[in-house]
Write an enzyme that holds these catalytic residues in place. Sequence first.
Site, PDB file in Angstrom:
ATOM      1  N   SER A 127      54.862  43.377  40.799  1.00  0.00           N
ATOM      2  CA  SER A 127      54.320  42.993  42.110  1.00  0.00           C
ATOM      3  C   SER A 127      55.453  42.406  42.932  1.00  0.00           C
ATOM      4  O   SER A 127      56.355  41.765  42.380  1.00  0.00           O
ATOM      5  CB  SER A 127      53.228  41.935  41.949  1.00  0.00           C
ATOM      6  OG  SER A 127      52.898  41.390  43.216  1.00  0.00           O
ATOM      7  N   TYR A 183      49.611  34.443  38.766  1.00  0.00           N
ATOM      8  CA  TYR A 183      49.834  35.884  38.921  1.00  0.00           C
ATOM      9  C   TYR A 183      51.326  36.177  39.109  1.00  0.00           C
ATOM     10  O   TYR A 183      51.901  37.035  38.420  1.00  0.00           O
ATOM     11  CB  TYR A 183      49.032  36.370  40.128  1.00  0.00           C
ATOM     12  CG  TYR A 183      49.197  37.836  40.440  1.00  0.00           C
ATOM     13  CD1 TYR A 183      48.519  38.805  39.704  1.00  0.00           C
ATOM     14  CD2 TYR A 183      50.015  38.258  41.486  1.00  0.00           C
ATOM     15  CE1 TYR A 183      48.658  40.155  39.999  1.00  0.00           C
ATOM     16  CE2 TYR A 183      50.156  39.608  41.790  1.00  0.00           C
ATOM     17  CZ  TYR A 183      49.481  40.543  41.040  1.00  0.00           C
ATOM     18  OH  TYR A 183      49.622  41.888  41.339  1.00  0.00           O
TER      19      TYR A 183
HETATM   20  N1  LIG Z   1      46.528  46.264  44.843  1.00  0.00           N
HETATM   21  C1  LIG Z   1      47.558  45.524  45.193  1.00  0.00           C
HETATM   22  O1  LIG Z   1      47.657  45.081  46.348  1.00  0.00           O
HETATM   23  C2  LIG Z   1      48.653  45.236  44.192  1.00  0.00           C
HETATM   24  C3  LIG Z   1      49.830  44.634  44.667  1.00  0.00           C
HETATM   25  C4  LIG Z   1      50.854  44.363  43.771  1.00  0.00           C
HETATM   26  C5  LIG Z   1      50.710  44.679  42.439  1.00  0.00           C
HETATM   27  N2  LIG Z   1      49.559  45.261  41.991  1.00  0.00           N
HETATM   28  C6  LIG Z   1      49.465  45.558  40.564  1.00  0.00           C
HETATM   29  O2  LIG Z   1      49.136  46.915  40.374  1.00  0.00           O
HETATM   30  C7  LIG Z   1      48.396  47.052  39.154  1.00  0.00           C
HETATM   31  C8  LIG Z   1      47.110  47.827  39.446  1.00  0.00           C
HETATM   32  O3  LIG Z   1      46.350  47.070  40.359  1.00  0.00           O
HETATM   33  P1  LIG Z   1      45.113  47.654  41.196  1.00  0.00           P
HETATM   34  O4  LIG Z   1      45.274  47.146  42.564  1.00  0.00           O
HETATM   35  O5  LIG Z   1      44.970  49.092  40.930  1.00  0.00           O
HETATM   36  O6  LIG Z   1      43.951  46.791  40.504  1.00  0.00           O
HETATM   37  P2  LIG Z   1      42.495  47.156  40.012  1.00  0.00           P
HETATM   38  O7  LIG Z   1      41.835  45.859  39.766  1.00  0.00           O
HETATM   39  O8  LIG Z   1      41.862  48.135  40.945  1.00  0.00           O
HETATM   40  O9  LIG Z   1      42.778  47.917  38.618  1.00  0.00           O
HETATM   41  C9  LIG Z   1      43.279  47.232  37.516  1.00  0.00           C
HETATM   42  C10 LIG Z   1      42.833  47.972  36.259  1.00  0.00           C
HETATM   43  O10 LIG Z   1      43.350  47.240  35.124  1.00  0.00           O
HETATM   44  C11 LIG Z   1      42.310  47.217  34.155  1.00  0.00           C
HETATM   45  N3  LIG Z   1      42.468  46.095  33.231  1.00  0.00           N
HETATM   46  C12 LIG Z   1      42.292  44.773  33.486  1.00  0.00           C
HETATM   47  N4  LIG Z   1      42.454  44.066  32.361  1.00  0.00           N
HETATM   48  C13 LIG Z   1      42.750  44.945  31.376  1.00  0.00           C
HETATM   49  C14 LIG Z   1      43.026  44.806  29.990  1.00  0.00           C
HETATM   50  N5  LIG Z   1      43.016  43.616  29.387  1.00  0.00           N
HETATM   51  N6  LIG Z   1      43.316  45.923  29.272  1.00  0.00           N
HETATM   52  C15 LIG Z   1      43.317  47.143  29.867  1.00  0.00           C
HETATM   53  N7  LIG Z   1      43.040  47.331  31.181  1.00  0.00           N
HETATM   54  C16 LIG Z   1      42.767  46.242  31.915  1.00  0.00           C
HETATM   55  C17 LIG Z   1      41.027  47.092  34.975  1.00  0.00           C
HETATM   56  O11 LIG Z   1      39.875  47.433  34.218  1.00  0.00           O
HETATM   57  C18 LIG Z   1      41.312  48.042  36.118  1.00  0.00           C
HETATM   58  O12 LIG Z   1      40.903  49.358  35.814  1.00  0.00           O
HETATM   59  C19 LIG Z   1      48.153  45.646  38.629  1.00  0.00           C
HETATM   60  O13 LIG Z   1      49.100  45.361  37.624  1.00  0.00           O
HETATM   61  C20 LIG Z   1      48.379  44.790  39.852  1.00  0.00           C
HETATM   62  O14 LIG Z   1      48.782  43.491  39.514  1.00  0.00           O
HETATM   63  C21 LIG Z   1      48.520  45.546  42.835  1.00  0.00           C
END
Ligand SMILES: NC(=O)c1ccc[n+]([C@@H]2O[C@H](COP(=O)([O-])OP(=O)(O)OC[C@H]3O[C@@H](n4cnc5c(N)ncnc54)[C@H](O)[C@@H]3O)[C@@H](O)[C@H]2O)c1
Length: 257
Positions: free
Chosen positions: A140, A153
């Site tokens: 991130s 986070y």
């Molecule tokens: N969306 C954003 O703005 C953003 C920004 C920076 C970083 N990220 C990172 O990108 C990645 C994906 O995020 P997203 O926005 O798609 O989030 P999201 O919440 O839509 O998806 C996250 C997925 O991770 C799965 N998950 C959670 N805990 C888990 C576990 N213990 N074991 C296996 N799977 C698990 C959830 O079930 C979900 O399907 C994350 O690592 C997040 O931190 C997202």
Amino acid sequence: MGDTPRVALVTGAAQGIGAEVARVLAGEATIAALDTNAEGLLSLVAELRGKGQRATAWPVSVSDASAVETVVERIEKELGPIHTLVNVAGVLRMNPVVSLSDEDWATTFGVNTNGVFHVSRAVARRMVPRRAGVIVTVGSNAAGTPRMQMAAYAASKAASTMFTKCLGLELAQYGIRCNVVSPGSTDTAMQRGMWKDEHGADAVIAGASETFRVGIPLRRIATPRDIAEAVQFLASDRARHITMHDLCVDGGATLGV
Ligand SMILES: NC(=O)c1ccc[n+]([C@@H]2O[C@H](COP(=O)([O-])OP(=O)(O)OC[C@H]3O[C@@H](n4cnc5c(N)ncnc54)[C@H](O)[C@@H]3O)[C@@H](O)[C@H]2O)c1
């Protein structure tokens, strides 16, 4: 590589960025889709199979080291050697530090940091003797820029980012590359969960001086595809001389720092 497609393990594949990474990689690899959300995995797998692509669902928590070891063993036995690992599973618990519970902290690190360690270790152990493979961790932009209510986070992402770079150093001698993609605000359920109303996207783009956010210079929220394509590039042979790199995909929100 012959005609046998490579195997790509994608964690967090049930939705959001992880599902999009699976969609993008499915054109060139057999997908092992891992997540705690079994229902989401099944619908992704059905979608990919509907397009004639190869995908299987592995409902497991990345926080559980022994379950991860078992599932990685099974994936290799049933699908073949894992060539590509993409660590996408993540959770966000927002709270000021003074209100952050032990459970918020432990869960955040359990998924975002320990999860990356568990899966990367299990896969790297098998990649080393084969002297082949590539690992991409989705971090991130908060890993390098302080953000209000995001201490757990951001710290967990800083840890998994540095972990991935150190792993890249150890595995370089085997020709295995390890890189990070650091997204900024990306249109997924996690991002929308932070929006207060229907103007949430505009507010993120505009920034807010009271929270010391400058906004997004490119004036848009990323799509999951923007992130998935950066992952695809780093996982591809086109990036064969890139390792220990952190590729920020945030529209300039952290000013390229
Ligand atoms: N969306 C954003 O703005 C953003 C920004 C920076 C970083 N990220 C990172 O990108 C990645 C994906 O995020 P997203 O926005 O798609 O989030 P999201 O919440 O839509 O998806 C996250 C997925 O991770 C799965 N998950 C959670 N805990 C888990 C576990 N213990 N074991 C296996 N799977 C698990 C959830 O079930 C979900 O399907 C994350 O690592 C997040 O931190 C997202």
